[in-house]
Design a protein around this motif. Structure first.
Motif, PDB file in Angstrom:
ATOM      1  N   TYR A   1      34.103   9.298  55.240  1.00  0.00           N
ATOM      2  CA  TYR A   1      35.625   9.527  55.575  1.00  0.00           C
ATOM      3  C   TYR A   1      35.728  11.095  55.467  1.00  0.00           C
ATOM      4  O   TYR A   1      36.410  11.654  56.424  1.00  0.00           O
ATOM      5  CB  TYR A   1      36.260   8.827  54.420  1.00  0.00           C
ATOM      6  CG  TYR A   1      37.705   9.478  54.554  1.00  0.00           C
ATOM      7  CD1 TYR A   1      38.561   9.172  55.633  1.00  0.00           C
ATOM      8  CD2 TYR A   1      38.268  10.128  53.620  1.00  0.00           C
ATOM      9  CE1 TYR A   1      39.921   9.619  55.719  1.00  0.00           C
ATOM     10  CE2 TYR A   1      39.842  10.358  53.664  1.00  0.00           C
ATOM     11  CZ  TYR A   1      40.489  10.386  54.865  1.00  0.00           C
ATOM     12  OH  TYR A   1      41.811  10.939  54.812  1.00  0.00           O
ATOM     13  N   ALA A   2      35.232  11.774  54.326  1.00  0.00           N
ATOM     14  CA  ALA A   2      35.333  13.187  54.135  1.00  0.00           C
ATOM     15  C   ALA A   2      34.647  13.938  55.430  1.00  0.00           C
ATOM     16  O   ALA A   2      35.186  14.959  56.056  1.00  0.00           O
ATOM     17  CB  ALA A   2      34.613  13.779  53.024  1.00  0.00           C
ATOM     18  N   TYR A   3      33.420  13.514  56.040  1.00  0.00           N
ATOM     19  CA  TYR A   3      32.698  14.055  56.942  1.00  0.00           C
ATOM     20  C   TYR A   3      33.153  13.712  58.219  1.00  0.00           C
ATOM     21  O   TYR A   3      33.150  14.597  59.200  1.00  0.00           O
ATOM     22  CB  TYR A   3      31.183  13.451  57.130  1.00  0.00           C
ATOM     23  CG  TYR A   3      30.230  13.759  56.228  1.00  0.00           C
ATOM     24  CD1 TYR A   3      30.713  14.645  54.964  1.00  0.00           C
ATOM     25  CD2 TYR A   3      28.854  13.791  56.239  1.00  0.00           C
ATOM     26  CE1 TYR A   3      29.664  14.738  54.086  1.00  0.00           C
ATOM     27  CE2 TYR A   3      28.021  14.280  55.354  1.00  0.00           C
ATOM     28  CZ  TYR A   3      28.452  14.614  54.285  1.00  0.00           C
ATOM     29  OH  TYR A   3      27.653  14.967  53.204  1.00  0.00           O
ATOM     30  N   SER A   4      34.143  12.683  58.444  1.00  0.00           N
ATOM     31  CA  SER A   4      34.800  12.467  59.554  1.00  0.00           C
ATOM     32  C   SER A   4      35.971  13.116  59.794  1.00  0.00           C
ATOM     33  O   SER A   4      36.616  13.130  61.032  1.00  0.00           O
ATOM     34  CB  SER A   4      35.075  11.013  59.778  1.00  0.00           C
ATOM     35  OG  SER A   4      36.175  10.727  58.992  1.00  0.00           O
ATOM     36  N   ARG A   5      36.640  13.939  58.950  1.00  0.00           N
ATOM     37  CA  ARG A   5      37.827  14.607  58.851  1.00  0.00           C
ATOM     38  C   ARG A   5      37.580  15.738  59.768  1.00  0.00           C
ATOM     39  O   ARG A   5      36.535  16.673  59.592  1.00  0.00           O
ATOM     40  CB  ARG A   5      38.568  14.823  57.766  1.00  0.00           C
ATOM     41  CG  ARG A   5      39.126  13.834  56.890  1.00  0.00           C
ATOM     42  CD  ARG A   5      40.133  12.916  57.549  1.00  0.00           C
ATOM     43  NE  ARG A   5      39.443  11.939  58.349  1.00  0.00           N
ATOM     44  CZ  ARG A   5      40.021  11.189  59.024  1.00  0.00           C
ATOM     45  NH1 ARG A   5      41.498  11.295  59.359  1.00  0.00           N
ATOM     46  NH2 ARG A   5      39.454  10.287  59.667  1.00  0.00           N
ATOM     47  N   LYS A   6      38.564  16.045  60.749  1.00  0.00           N
ATOM     48  CA  LYS A   6      38.383  17.425  61.671  1.00  0.00           C
ATOM     49  C   LYS A   6      38.760  18.450  60.530  1.00  0.00           C
ATOM     50  O   LYS A   6      39.570  18.689  59.691  1.00  0.00           O
ATOM     51  CB  LYS A   6      39.590  17.443  62.678  1.00  0.00           C
ATOM     52  CG  LYS A   6      38.865  16.619  63.777  1.00  0.00           C
ATOM     53  CD  LYS A   6      40.114  16.802  64.706  1.00  0.00           C
ATOM     54  CE  LYS A   6      39.996  15.627  65.758  1.00  0.00           C
ATOM     55  NZ  LYS A   6      41.308  14.911  66.319  1.00  0.00           N
ATOM     56  N   GLY A   7      38.017  19.954  60.745  1.00  0.00           N
ATOM     57  CA  GLY A   7      38.311  21.187  59.944  1.00  0.00           C
ATOM     58  C   GLY A   7      37.749  21.082  58.725  1.00  0.00           C
ATOM     59  O   GLY A   7      38.102  21.891  57.867  1.00  0.00           O
ATOM     60  N   LEU A   8      36.918  19.990  58.247  1.00  0.00           N
ATOM     61  CA  LEU A   8      36.318  20.183  56.945  1.00  0.00           C
ATOM     62  C   LEU A   8      35.233  21.285  56.871  1.00  0.00           C
ATOM     63  O   LEU A   8      34.345  21.512  57.732  1.00  0.00           O
ATOM     64  CB  LEU A   8      35.416  18.831  56.831  1.00  0.00           C
ATOM     65  CG  LEU A   8      34.755  18.579  55.332  1.00  0.00           C
ATOM     66  CD1 LEU A   8      35.729  18.297  54.423  1.00  0.00           C
ATOM     67  CD2 LEU A   8      33.786  17.816  55.260  1.00  0.00           C
ATOM     68  N   ILE A   9      35.761  22.214  55.962  1.00  0.00           N
ATOM     69  CA  ILE A   9      34.633  23.283  55.778  1.00  0.00           C
ATOM     70  C   ILE A   9      33.304  22.983  55.504  1.00  0.00           C
ATOM     71  O   ILE A   9      32.882  21.999  54.613  1.00  0.00           O
ATOM     72  CB  ILE A   9      35.270  24.173  54.582  1.00  0.00           C
ATOM     73  CG1 ILE A   9      36.564  24.763  55.067  1.00  0.00           C
ATOM     74  CG2 ILE A   9      34.314  25.434  54.607  1.00  0.00           C
ATOM     75  CD1 ILE A   9      37.349  25.530  53.987  1.00  0.00           C
ATOM     76  N   GLY A  10      32.386  23.465  56.245  1.00  0.00           N
ATOM     77  CA  GLY A  10      30.880  22.864  56.116  1.00  0.00           C
ATOM     78  C   GLY A  10      30.474  21.707  56.599  1.00  0.00           C
ATOM     79  O   GLY A  10      29.324  20.942  56.418  1.00  0.00           O
ATOM     80  N   GLY A  11      31.350  21.056  57.110  1.00  0.00           N
ATOM     81  CA  GLY A  11      31.234  19.641  57.742  1.00  0.00           C
ATOM     82  C   GLY A  11      29.980  19.480  58.732  1.00  0.00           C
ATOM     83  O   GLY A  11      29.175  18.695  58.467  1.00  0.00           O
ATOM     84  N   LYS A  12      29.716  20.606  59.455  1.00  0.00           N
ATOM     85  CA  LYS A  12      28.546  20.707  60.535  1.00  0.00           C
ATOM     86  C   LYS A  12      27.024  20.863  59.707  1.00  0.00           C
ATOM     87  O   LYS A  12      26.167  19.972  60.041  1.00  0.00           O
ATOM     88  CB  LYS A  12      28.556  21.777  61.425  1.00  0.00           C
ATOM     89  CG  LYS A  12      29.609  21.576  62.757  1.00  0.00           C
ATOM     90  CD  LYS A  12      28.912  22.047  63.810  1.00  0.00           C
ATOM     91  CE  LYS A  12      29.600  21.494  64.771  1.00  0.00           C
ATOM     92  NZ  LYS A  12      30.859  22.752  65.486  1.00  0.00           N
ATOM     93  N   PHE A  13      27.352  21.514  58.661  1.00  0.00           N
ATOM     94  CA  PHE A  13      26.192  21.638  57.777  1.00  0.00           C
ATOM     95  C   PHE A  13      25.847  20.286  56.984  1.00  0.00           C
ATOM     96  O   PHE A  13      24.624  20.079  56.899  1.00  0.00           O
ATOM     97  CB  PHE A  13      26.228  22.948  56.817  1.00  0.00           C
ATOM     98  CG  PHE A  13      25.288  23.021  55.747  1.00  0.00           C
ATOM     99  CD1 PHE A  13      24.034  23.393  56.126  1.00  0.00           C
ATOM    100  CD2 PHE A  13      25.623  22.746  54.460  1.00  0.00           C
ATOM    101  CE1 PHE A  13      23.245  23.664  55.142  1.00  0.00           C
ATOM    102  CE2 PHE A  13      24.566  22.741  53.373  1.00  0.00           C
ATOM    103  CZ  PHE A  13      23.375  23.382  53.753  1.00  0.00           C
TER     104      PHE A  13
ATOM    105  N   ALA B   1      32.850  14.892  49.829  1.00  0.00           N
ATOM    106  CA  ALA B   1      31.763  15.223  50.992  1.00  0.00           C
ATOM    107  C   ALA B   1      30.676  15.690  49.950  1.00  0.00           C
ATOM    108  O   ALA B   1      29.296  15.736  50.150  1.00  0.00           O
ATOM    109  CB  ALA B   1      32.110  16.459  51.628  1.00  0.00           C
ATOM    110  N   LEU B   2      30.968  16.536  48.887  1.00  0.00           N
ATOM    111  CA  LEU B   2      30.082  17.018  48.013  1.00  0.00           C
ATOM    112  C   LEU B   2      29.336  16.018  47.126  1.00  0.00           C
ATOM    113  O   LEU B   2      28.113  16.268  46.819  1.00  0.00           O
ATOM    114  CB  LEU B   2      30.288  18.329  47.113  1.00  0.00           C
ATOM    115  CG  LEU B   2      30.672  19.521  47.926  1.00  0.00           C
ATOM    116  CD1 LEU B   2      31.679  20.554  47.235  1.00  0.00           C
ATOM    117  CD2 LEU B   2      29.544  19.976  48.480  1.00  0.00           C
ATOM    118  N   LEU B   3      29.884  14.983  46.623  1.00  0.00           N
ATOM    119  CA  LEU B   3      29.050  14.078  46.176  1.00  0.00           C
ATOM    120  C   LEU B   3      28.142  13.337  47.037  1.00  0.00           C
ATOM    121  O   LEU B   3      26.809  13.076  46.490  1.00  0.00           O
ATOM    122  CB  LEU B   3      30.021  12.878  45.996  1.00  0.00           C
ATOM    123  CG  LEU B   3      31.100  13.238  44.677  1.00  0.00           C
ATOM    124  CD1 LEU B   3      32.059  12.026  44.450  1.00  0.00           C
ATOM    125  CD2 LEU B   3      30.180  13.072  43.467  1.00  0.00           C
ATOM    126  N   GLY B   4      28.355  13.277  48.066  1.00  0.00           N
ATOM    127  CA  GLY B   4      27.254  12.681  49.365  1.00  0.00           C
ATOM    128  C   GLY B   4      26.298  13.777  49.225  1.00  0.00           C
ATOM    129  O   GLY B   4      24.995  13.397  49.319  1.00  0.00           O
TER     130      GLY B   4
END
Lengths: 312, 296
Positions: free
Chosen positions: B100-112, A28-31
């Motif tokens: 893929y990372a953004y689509s995972r539930k419960g990803l900390i900071g995902g909304k941001f 995510a952070l790479l993005g």
């Protein structure tokens, strides 16, 4: 005492969760890093519009000049021409180029044979895959002195001498708009066709029982069914009004048709990249971005009011 | 009840007119391309007289021979192939990974993270700040300028994300029990089941890479690094036809070849790969467009 304990333990568990998802966080952070570099740093770079930026120095070292560049643009002799071309081309594109794919999709949907329909679709979106450079070459061939257009018009005795269409400003808008429609008609229709295919056959059957003809079914069943798709695409089209297809203009413009072909995007490119007036050009670009943003918000709001569809 | 469908007279007339209209549209779409094709296969000097509409009058392959013999054109072609291949793979893998990372539930900071991306879709720095950034990153006259600035697109990320959220969780659970971490789940479970959406995004981005001339025009001065579209742009739009003749002069120049006929042949060669690829990917992209349109 208790709240603090809860706080620190929740913080610790948050950290534990973060560690547990460290692989995902790296992805995510790479993005995020990419977006900061390629989207957010250029946004920060906009401040050169308010400065006298010099290419050899850093942005932070350049002196502030306030709204000088914006005032200069408002007094620029090119301004009326640039505004007229940008709005003229885009509004005509919006009025003609926007409804045509909808009409095409409605009629294509009425074609009975599935194979014939597929074939038409495949052919109609072929031009979308050609580049504007190649299309510019095709147009130059067609519109050349010995090209097919001049041949036909001369054969019909409509003109005596071959016309150099791309060298005459008065033909430029027609060329731009019709070639854009030629290229994108079939492609733009895909999304409407996909929406139409989602309409329940029951609706058509009911309309048939009620005695509706083909046109009535199109008007009273199909069109209302794809209304929200149309709204969304219309919002996007309105917000694109100031970007009148830069690629296409760049390919077809030349110094002879400049009075009809100089649009805001080209003007930014010309003053900035070609002449190196970065600050001035960034100011013009900023004006464009802001107006585009306002148009997007207005179109979104209107669409929300009229038929409850909006982008955000 | 309505088992027997009978066309009324009005319906029959409608069908005839509609089908005829569609035929006209197909003709208008294909003929301009055909016209260029037959002229490209015609003797250059003869083509200059005009009047070649349906078939080549003096058929020849010389124009294409000249194109393939020209080191400048072939170099530009290789750059285009390389940037399309590498650029598309990089774009699909990187964007899909982030999605893929953004689509995972419960990803900390995902909304941001998603908010950050949404802002980029609405507002951008524009041409000049973008140019200055590339310059500061020392990517002028560098092959990487075709790849890195185009590795990611938030719009495509949304399409990927919508697709990834539909993947059954059990699939991922099973892999995790087998000891897979997020990287191997992404590469060996998620990617293989996402072929339709990958094909769609790859097609879109591949076409963009293949057709893009603007990047080559503003960021590249070195002629050995310019892609074929930029090369064509310089000879088509700036009508410096001499450049084309100079480019071909390495080869044995044939009198039947003109700068105009080589231009046409180059256009044909440039377009053929796309025309061949897209019917195969067609069934994917209608689906992909729909996924994309749901979220706008």
């Amino acid at each position: 005492m208790l709240p603090m304990n809860v706080k620190s333990s929740s913080r610790r568990s948050l950290w534990r969760r973060f560690i547990a998802q460290r692989h995902l966080q790296v992805m995510a952070l790479l993005g995020v890093a990419w977006m900061i570099i390629f989207n957010y740093i250029p946004m920060y770079g906009i401040i050169i519009a308010f400065k006298e930026f010099n290419i050899v120095k850093a942005i932070s070292e350049a002196p502030w000049v306030g709204l000088t560049h914006f005032k200069e643009f408002l007094q620029d002799d090119n301004l009326p021409n640039v505004i007229r071309n940008t709005l003229g081309i885009s509004l005509i594109k919006l009025c003609i180029g926007f409804p045509l794919p909808i009409i095409f999709a409605l009629f294509l949907n009425e074609v009975r044979s599935v194979r014939y329909k597929k074939a038409i679709q495949t052919i109609s979106y072929l031009p979308h895959f050609l580049s504007w450079v190649v299309l510019g070459g095709i147009l130059a061939t067609w519109l050349a002195d010995v090209g097919i257009i001049n041949h036909i018009l001369q054969a019909l005795h409509l003109i005596d001498e071959p016309i150099s269409y791309l060298a005459e400003p008065k033909y430029f808008w027609t060329i731009i708009i019709s070639s854009d429609i030629w290229k994108e008609l079939g492609w733009s229709a895909i999304i409407y066709l996909a929406a139409i295919s989602g309409v329940s056959p029951d609706m058509y059957e009911a309309a048939t029982i009620d005695g509706a003809g083909r046109f009535q079914k199109m008007w009273y069943v199909t069109l209302p069914a794809i209304k929200s798709t149309i709204s969304i695409l219309f919002i996007l089209a309105v917000s694109g009004v100031l970007s009148s297809n830069f690629d296409q203009i760049l390919v077809l413009r030349n110094s002879l048709n400049d009075s009809a072909s100089n649009v805001i995007d080209y003007y930014v490119y010309q003053t900035g990249i070609l002449s190196g007036r970065f600050s001035y050009s960034a100011a013009v670009g900023l004006i464009k971005s802001v107006i585009t943003l306002i148009l997007l918000l207005i179109a979104n709001k209107v669409s929300q009011k009229i038929n409850d569809t909006s982008l955000f | 009840m309505f088992a027997i469908k009978r066309k009324t007279k009005g319906e029959a007339i409608f069908d005839i007119i509609n089908n005829f209209g569609m035929l006209c549209i197909c003709f208008l779409t294909l003929y301009p391309i055909w016209y260029v094709l037959v002229n490209a296969f015609n003797n250059g000097n003869d083509a200059m007289l005009g009047g070649i509409y349906w078939w080549p009058r003096m058929f020849t392959l010389e124009n294409f021979k000249a194109v393939f013999a020209s080191p400048g054109i072939m170099q530009a072609m290789w750059i285009t192939v390389a940037k399309t291949a590498i650029g598309t793979v990089a774009h699909v893998l990187f964007t899909a990974m982030v999605a893929y990372a953004y689509s995972r539930k419960g990803l900390i900071g995902g909304k941001f993270y998603i908010l950050l991306g949404t802002i980029t879709m609405i507002f951008s720095g524009g041409l000049i700040p973008g140019f200055l950034l590339i310059r500061n990153l020392h990517m002028l006259d560098n092959f990487l300028v075709y790849i890195i600035p185009f590795m990611f697109s938030f719009f495509d990320l949304i399409i990927f994300m919508t697709f990834f959220r539909e993947i059954p969780e059990g699939l991922e659970e099973a892999a995790r029990i087998d000891g897979a971490n997020d990287w191997s789940i992404f590469l060996r479970v998620v990617l293989p089941v996402s072929m339709p959406v990958i094909a769609t995004i790859a097609l879109f981005h591949g076409v963009f890479q293949w057709n893009d001339y603007f990047t080559g025009m503003i960021y590249i001065n070195n002629e050995n690094l310019q892609p074929i579209q930029t090369y064509l742009f310089r000879v088509v739009a700036q009508s410096s036809s001499n450049q084309m003749m100079v480019a071909v002069q390495g080869s044995a120049i044939n009198r039947t070849v003109t700068s105009q006929s080589i231009k046409l042949a180059t256009m044909v060669v440039t377009t053929l790969p796309i025309v061949f690829v897209y019917p195969f990917l067609q069934r994917y992209f209608v689906k992909g467009m729909m996924i994309g349109s749901i979220k706008g």
